[in-house]
Design a protein around this motif. Structure first.
Motif, PDB file in Angstrom:
ATOM      1  N   VAL A   7     -11.055  -8.158   2.625  1.00 45.12           N
ATOM      2  CA  VAL A   7      -9.599  -8.361   2.579  1.00 45.12           C
ATOM      3  C   VAL A   7      -8.950  -7.158   1.911  1.00 45.12           C
ATOM      4  N   PHE A   8      -7.829  -6.712   2.496  1.00 45.84           N
ATOM      5  CA  PHE A   8      -7.049  -5.657   1.838  1.00 45.84           C
ATOM      6  C   PHE A   8      -5.591  -6.103   1.792  1.00 45.84           C
ATOM      7  N   LEU A   9      -5.039  -6.188   0.577  1.00 43.11           N
ATOM      8  CA  LEU A   9      -3.643  -6.621   0.428  1.00 43.11           C
ATOM      9  C   LEU A   9      -2.797  -5.481  -0.121  1.00 43.11           C
ATOM     10  N   ASP A  10      -1.840  -4.999   0.670  1.00 44.26           N
ATOM     11  CA  ASP A  10      -0.872  -3.989   0.227  1.00 44.26           C
ATOM     12  C   ASP A  10       0.489  -4.682   0.269  1.00 44.26           C
ATOM     13  N   LEU A  11       0.722  -5.541  -0.728  1.00 46.51           N
ATOM     14  CA  LEU A  11       1.902  -6.407  -0.770  1.00 46.51           C
ATOM     15  C   LEU A  11       2.567  -6.280  -2.141  1.00 46.51           C
ATOM     16  N   PRO A  12       3.871  -6.571  -2.213  1.00 52.29           N
ATOM     17  CA  PRO A  12       4.525  -6.494  -3.521  1.00 52.29           C
ATOM     18  C   PRO A  12       3.975  -7.518  -4.524  1.00 52.29           C
TER      19      PRO A  12
ATOM     20  N   SER B 298      -1.135   2.594   8.916  1.00 53.37           N
ATOM     21  CA  SER B 298      -2.087   3.637   8.534  1.00 53.37           C
ATOM     22  C   SER B 298      -3.449   3.018   8.205  1.00 53.37           C
ATOM     23  N   PHE B 299      -3.437   2.015   7.338  1.00 52.45           N
ATOM     24  CA  PHE B 299      -4.702   1.370   6.970  1.00 52.45           C
ATOM     25  C   PHE B 299      -5.312   0.664   8.179  1.00 52.45           C
ATOM     26  N   THR B 300      -4.469   0.072   9.022  1.00 52.96           N
ATOM     27  CA  THR B 300      -4.986  -0.660  10.193  1.00 52.96           C
ATOM     28  C   THR B 300      -5.842   0.273  11.052  1.00 52.96           C
TER      29      THR B 300
ATOM     30  N   SER C 204      -4.377  -8.457  11.089  1.00 53.93           N
ATOM     31  CA  SER C 204      -3.302  -7.842  10.335  1.00 53.93           C
ATOM     32  C   SER C 204      -2.054  -8.727  10.362  1.00 53.93           C
ATOM     33  N   PHE C 205      -1.313  -8.754   9.245  1.00 52.47           N
ATOM     34  CA  PHE C 205      -0.129  -9.618   9.134  1.00 52.47           C
ATOM     35  C   PHE C 205       1.037  -8.799   8.593  1.00 52.47           C
ATOM     36  N   GLU C 206       2.210  -9.003   9.210  1.00 49.26           N
ATOM     37  CA  GLU C 206       3.405  -8.285   8.752  1.00 49.26           C
ATOM     38  C   GLU C 206       4.601  -9.224   8.799  1.00 49.26           C
ATOM     39  N   PHE C 207       5.349  -9.181   7.709  1.00 46.50           N
ATOM     40  CA  PHE C 207       6.465 -10.096   7.517  1.00 46.50           C
ATOM     41  C   PHE C 207       7.750  -9.568   8.150  1.00 46.50           C
ATOM     42  N   ASN C 208       7.943  -8.235   8.068  1.00 45.41           N
ATOM     43  CA  ASN C 208       9.165  -7.618   8.572  1.00 45.41           C
ATOM     44  C   ASN C 208       9.108  -7.544  10.104  1.00 45.41           C
TER      45      ASN C 208
ATOM     46  N   HIS D 218       3.103 -11.878  13.142  1.00 50.93           N
ATOM     47  CA  HIS D 218       4.351 -11.823  12.396  1.00 50.93           C
ATOM     48  C   HIS D 218       4.330 -12.994  11.426  1.00 50.93           C
ATOM     49  N   ARG D 219       4.185 -12.730  10.130  1.00 56.25           N
ATOM     50  CA  ARG D 219       3.888 -13.823   9.201  1.00 56.25           C
ATOM     51  C   ARG D 219       4.279 -13.483   7.770  1.00 56.25           C
ATOM     52  N   ASP D 220       4.782 -14.485   7.061  1.00 52.63           N
ATOM     53  CA  ASP D 220       4.934 -14.371   5.607  1.00 52.63           C
ATOM     54  C   ASP D 220       3.653 -14.950   5.017  1.00 52.63           C
ATOM     55  N   VAL D 221       2.773 -14.092   4.597  1.00 50.46           N
ATOM     56  CA  VAL D 221       1.452 -14.587   4.174  1.00 50.46           C
ATOM     57  C   VAL D 221       1.508 -15.330   2.839  1.00 50.46           C
ATOM     58  N   TYR D 222       2.568 -15.120   2.041  1.00 46.41           N
ATOM     59  CA  TYR D 222       2.660 -15.850   0.770  1.00 46.41           C
ATOM     60  C   TYR D 222       2.738 -17.355   1.050  1.00 46.41           C
ATOM     61  N   ASN D 223       3.530 -17.696   2.060  1.00 45.62           N
ATOM     62  CA  ASN D 223       3.730 -19.116   2.345  1.00 45.62           C
ATOM     63  C   ASN D 223       2.805 -19.653   3.428  1.00 45.62           C
TER      64      ASN D 223
ATOM     65  N   ILE E 282      -9.259  -8.893   6.865  1.00 43.93           N
ATOM     66  CA  ILE E 282      -7.872  -9.379   6.817  1.00 43.93           C
ATOM     67  C   ILE E 282      -7.062  -8.300   6.121  1.00 43.93           C
ATOM     68  N   GLU E 283      -5.886  -7.958   6.699  1.00 44.49           N
ATOM     69  CA  GLU E 283      -5.028  -6.948   6.087  1.00 44.49           C
ATOM     70  C   GLU E 283      -3.576  -7.426   6.066  1.00 44.49           C
ATOM     71  N   ALA E 284      -2.907  -7.261   4.924  1.00 40.18           N
ATOM     72  CA  ALA E 284      -1.463  -7.582   4.852  1.00 40.18           C
ATOM     73  C   ALA E 284      -0.835  -6.727   3.758  1.00 40.18           C
TER      74      ALA E 284
ATOM     75  N   THR F  33       7.153   2.670   6.179  1.00 41.05           N
ATOM     76  CA  THR F  33       6.964   2.212   4.797  1.00 41.05           C
ATOM     77  C   THR F  33       6.150   3.287   4.078  1.00 41.05           C
ATOM     78  N   GLN F  34       5.867   3.059   2.814  1.00 43.61           N
ATOM     79  CA  GLN F  34       4.845   3.848   2.131  1.00 43.61           C
ATOM     80  C   GLN F  34       3.543   3.563   2.875  1.00 43.61           C
ATOM     81  N   VAL F  35       2.662   4.531   2.977  1.00 42.28           N
ATOM     82  CA  VAL F  35       1.399   4.252   3.673  1.00 42.28           C
ATOM     83  C   VAL F  35       0.220   4.520   2.740  1.00 42.28           C
ATOM     84  N   VAL F  36      -0.923   3.984   3.127  1.00 40.57           N
ATOM     85  CA  VAL F  36      -2.150   4.281   2.390  1.00 40.57           C
ATOM     86  C   VAL F  36      -2.748   5.532   3.027  1.00 40.57           C
ATOM     87  N   TYR F  37      -3.052   6.518   2.192  1.00 41.41           N
ATOM     88  CA  TYR F  37      -3.584   7.787   2.704  1.00 41.41           C
ATOM     89  C   TYR F  37      -5.113   7.808   2.676  1.00 41.41           C
TER      90      TYR F  37
HETATM   91  N1  SAM Z   1      -0.768  -0.563   4.158  1.00 38.00           N
HETATM   92  C1  SAM Z   1       0.328  -0.182   5.014  1.00 38.00           C
HETATM   93  C2  SAM Z   1       0.028   1.172   5.662  1.00 38.00           C
HETATM   94  O1  SAM Z   1      -1.006   1.791   5.291  1.00 38.00           O
HETATM   95  O2  SAM Z   1       0.774   1.610   6.536  1.00 38.00           O
HETATM   96  C3  SAM Z   1       1.631  -0.142   4.273  1.00 38.00           C
HETATM   97  C4  SAM Z   1       2.049  -1.483   3.741  1.00 38.00           C
HETATM   98  S1  SAM Z   1       3.699  -1.500   3.113  1.00 38.00           S
HETATM   99  C5  SAM Z   1       3.555  -0.677   1.606  1.00 38.00           C
HETATM  100  C6  SAM Z   1       3.882  -3.180   2.616  1.00 38.00           C
HETATM  101  C7  SAM Z   1       4.229  -4.100   3.772  1.00 38.00           C
HETATM  102  O3  SAM Z   1       4.066  -5.436   3.368  1.00 38.00           O
HETATM  103  C8  SAM Z   1       5.670  -3.949   4.242  1.00 38.00           C
HETATM  104  O4  SAM Z   1       5.707  -3.568   5.589  1.00 38.00           O
HETATM  105  C9  SAM Z   1       6.247  -5.359   4.030  1.00 38.00           C
HETATM  106  O5  SAM Z   1       7.152  -5.734   5.064  1.00 38.00           O
HETATM  107  C10 SAM Z   1       5.005  -6.221   4.074  1.00 38.00           C
HETATM  108  N2  SAM Z   1       5.166  -7.515   3.378  1.00 38.00           N
HETATM  109  C11 SAM Z   1       5.822  -7.763   2.229  1.00 38.00           C
HETATM  110  N3  SAM Z   1       5.758  -9.083   1.930  1.00 38.00           N
HETATM  111  C12 SAM Z   1       5.021  -9.661   2.901  1.00 38.00           C
HETATM  112  C13 SAM Z   1       4.619 -11.011   3.144  1.00 38.00           C
HETATM  113  N4  SAM Z   1       4.959 -12.009   2.332  1.00 38.00           N
HETATM  114  N5  SAM Z   1       3.857 -11.262   4.241  1.00 38.00           N
HETATM  115  C14 SAM Z   1       3.516 -10.255   5.081  1.00 38.00           C
HETATM  116  N6  SAM Z   1       3.883  -8.965   4.906  1.00 38.00           N
HETATM  117  C15 SAM Z   1       4.638  -8.672   3.836  1.00 38.00           C
END
Ligand code: SAM
Length: 454
Positions: A247-252, A173-175, A199-203, A227-232, A165-167, A141-145
């Motif tokens: 908390v650090f959120l890197d989510l759409p 990278s951030f982890t 840490s939580f990841e949906f994919n 392995h989690r959809d943190v929105y729900n 908490i990270e998602a 994915t895109q990563v945090v530098y």
């Molecule tokens: N911070 C990460 C790093 O430094 O490597 C990169 C994060 S990447 C830009 C965003 C991630 O959020 C993707 O892997 C995506 O699958 C995950 N994501 C999107 N929606 C999510 C959700 N509802 N719950 C958990 N993870 C989700």
């Protein structure tokens, strides 16, 4: 618990270690070092790293101080025949720069013939750190530098003992950066030992890869990956609160996750009529919580800020990290060679500057030779930058310039410029603070401590 190599690495490389191979400037590759199976007929070398700079049996990379330069093997132990290498094919695009093979090359009666890339190059073998991991990790994915995460970790007060908490975890990278921030090599209290990253990841495939990396980097005691959809589904781990304070959120859509990060059940979150259980917050009620969200668009920021405020977060602000690397160097050589000696003050390119340098070197050699022939030792041996000797050449510029005694490469103007290609994923960082719970009992206890209390 085993001390992870990434957190407290030893001085020398050993089998099983993660190493970061530096191939060229800004070109890093991760490698797990393997125990050599030993030479067969003095030739096959077990696991071998094949690069376009030559072959490197892992045996040559083991038990050496981190940072060592390693020359390519004198014998090509690589995968010739199985996979073509750049050197052989001449086809850069078709072949990866680096292959890690099992070194199954079959010994032949004339191994010397295989020394195609014998000692043709070298690599450096570096001790892993979260920063080098960020440079070398396989991007999913895109990563945090580093410029962003060093600032973020500071602002969310990540320190030894902090529970973060990270998602989403993404490429990790951030982890990796955050686990080092919360790890305490010399804990003094129970609190110091509590540092952990949740840490939580949906994919699913990214989650599996992260699990593997956490395992192979021995970070299991310090990172929990779900392995989690943190929105729900929010941020509880096995139904329990991670008791986080950062908390650090890197989510759409970070605002969809923020509602799970309140102290109490948010008003708009419906309770299942069959569920009368108490709301469990993933945050430590006794500590101030700090949050950072990372979003590329201002619309995402506006929505996030609005929801943070509604949920009681305060001190909300936004920052954009605009990092620049400044490179300082000498001006190009042609620009300071004296004009009257025919130098172009603005050489068109490096080739022109190099040819001028060669000319200067040639003249220097000639001058030294003539001087030696005449036995002129001890006499003035000042030379102008173009190699002439102003003392002996009546037509030359006879004025001795102070700078002319310096080496040619020392004489350019010192200049600096900003390097444009610094890796950074430009996003807006939103920060906010959630005060700790404050009950009647807390108030009474605080009041009792006042000198005029009771
Ligand atoms: N911070 C990460 C790093 O430094 O490597 C990169 C994060 S990447 C830009 C965003 C991630 O959020 C993707 O892997 C995506 O699958 C995950 N994501 C999107 N929606 C999510 C959700 N509802 N719950 C958990 N993870 C989700």
């Amino acid at each position: 618990a085993t001390v992870p190599q990434l957190l407290e690495p030893a001085q020398r490389s050993k089998p099983g270690d993660l190493a970061i191979v530096l191939l060229a400037r800004d070109n890093y590759e991760p490698l797990i070092l393997e125990q050599s199976t030993g030479a067969v007929d003095g030739y096959a070398e077990g696991a071998t790293l094949n690069t376009r700079f030559g072959s490197f049996p892992h045996s040559t990379l083991l038990d050496i101080p981190w940072g060592s330069q390693v020359r390519a093997s004198a014998v090509d132990t690589g995968s010739r025949g199985r996979k073509r290498r750049r050197d052989d094919s001449g086809d850069d695009a078709s072949t990866p720069a680096l292959e890690d093979t099992e070194g199954t090359a079959t010994p032949t009666s004339a191994p010397a013939k295989k020394a195609v890339t014998a000692s043709s190059g070298f690599i450096h073998i570096l001790r892993p750190s979260p920063e080098l991991w960020t440079y070398s990790l396989p991007h999913r994915t895109q990563v945090v530098y580093t410029p962003d995460y060093s600032y973020i970790l500071n602002r969310i007060r990540a320190r030894p003992g902090t529970r973060i908490i990270e998602a989403g975890a993404g490429s990790g990278s951030f982890t990796h950066a955050s686990v080092r921030a919360v790890y305490n090599g010399a804990p003094k209290s129970d609190d110091d030992r509590k540092g952990k990253v949740f840490s939580f990841e949906f994919n699913e495939s990214r989650f599996r890869k992260m699990e593997e990396e956490v395992e192979s980097h021995c970070l299991k005691d310090f990172v929990s990956i779900k392995h989690r959809d943190v929105y729900n589904e929010g941020f509880l781990v096995d139904g329990k609160s991670p008791m986080a304070s950062a908390v650090f959120l890197d989510l759409p859509a970070p605002w969809k996750a923020i509602r799970h990060l309140s102290r109490r059940r948010p008003q708009d979150m419906e309770q299942d009529p069959n569920d009368d259980s108490e709301w469990v917050s993933p945050l430590d009620p006794r500590k101030t919580a700090m949050i950072c969200t990372f979003s590329p668009c201002i619309e995402q920021v506006i929505q996030t800020v609005s929801d943070l405020r509604k949920l009681g977060w305060v001190e909300v602000d936004m920052v954009e990290v605009s990092n620049k690397r400044l490179v300082s160097q000498r001006d190009r050589i042609g620009s300071y060679l004296p004009k009257e000696k025919g130098a172009n003050p603005n050489p068109a390119d490096v080739t022109e500057a190099l040819s001028k340098l060669r000319e200067v070197n040639q003249k220097t050699k000639e001058f030294t030779r003539i001087k030696a022939n005449r036995g002129e030792e001890g006499q003035n041996d000042q030379m102008d930058v173009d190699g002439s000797n102003p003392e002996r050449e009546p037509n030359a510029n006879n004025k001795l310039d102070e700078s002319s005694t310096e080496k040619v490469w020392m004489q350019g103007r010192l200049i600096h410029r900003a390097e444009s290609e610094l890796k950074s994923h430009t996003s807006y960082l939103v920060f906010a603070t959630l005060p700790p719970e404050w009950s009647e009992e807390d108030e009474a206890a605080a009041f009792a401590k006042w000198p005029c209390g009771n």
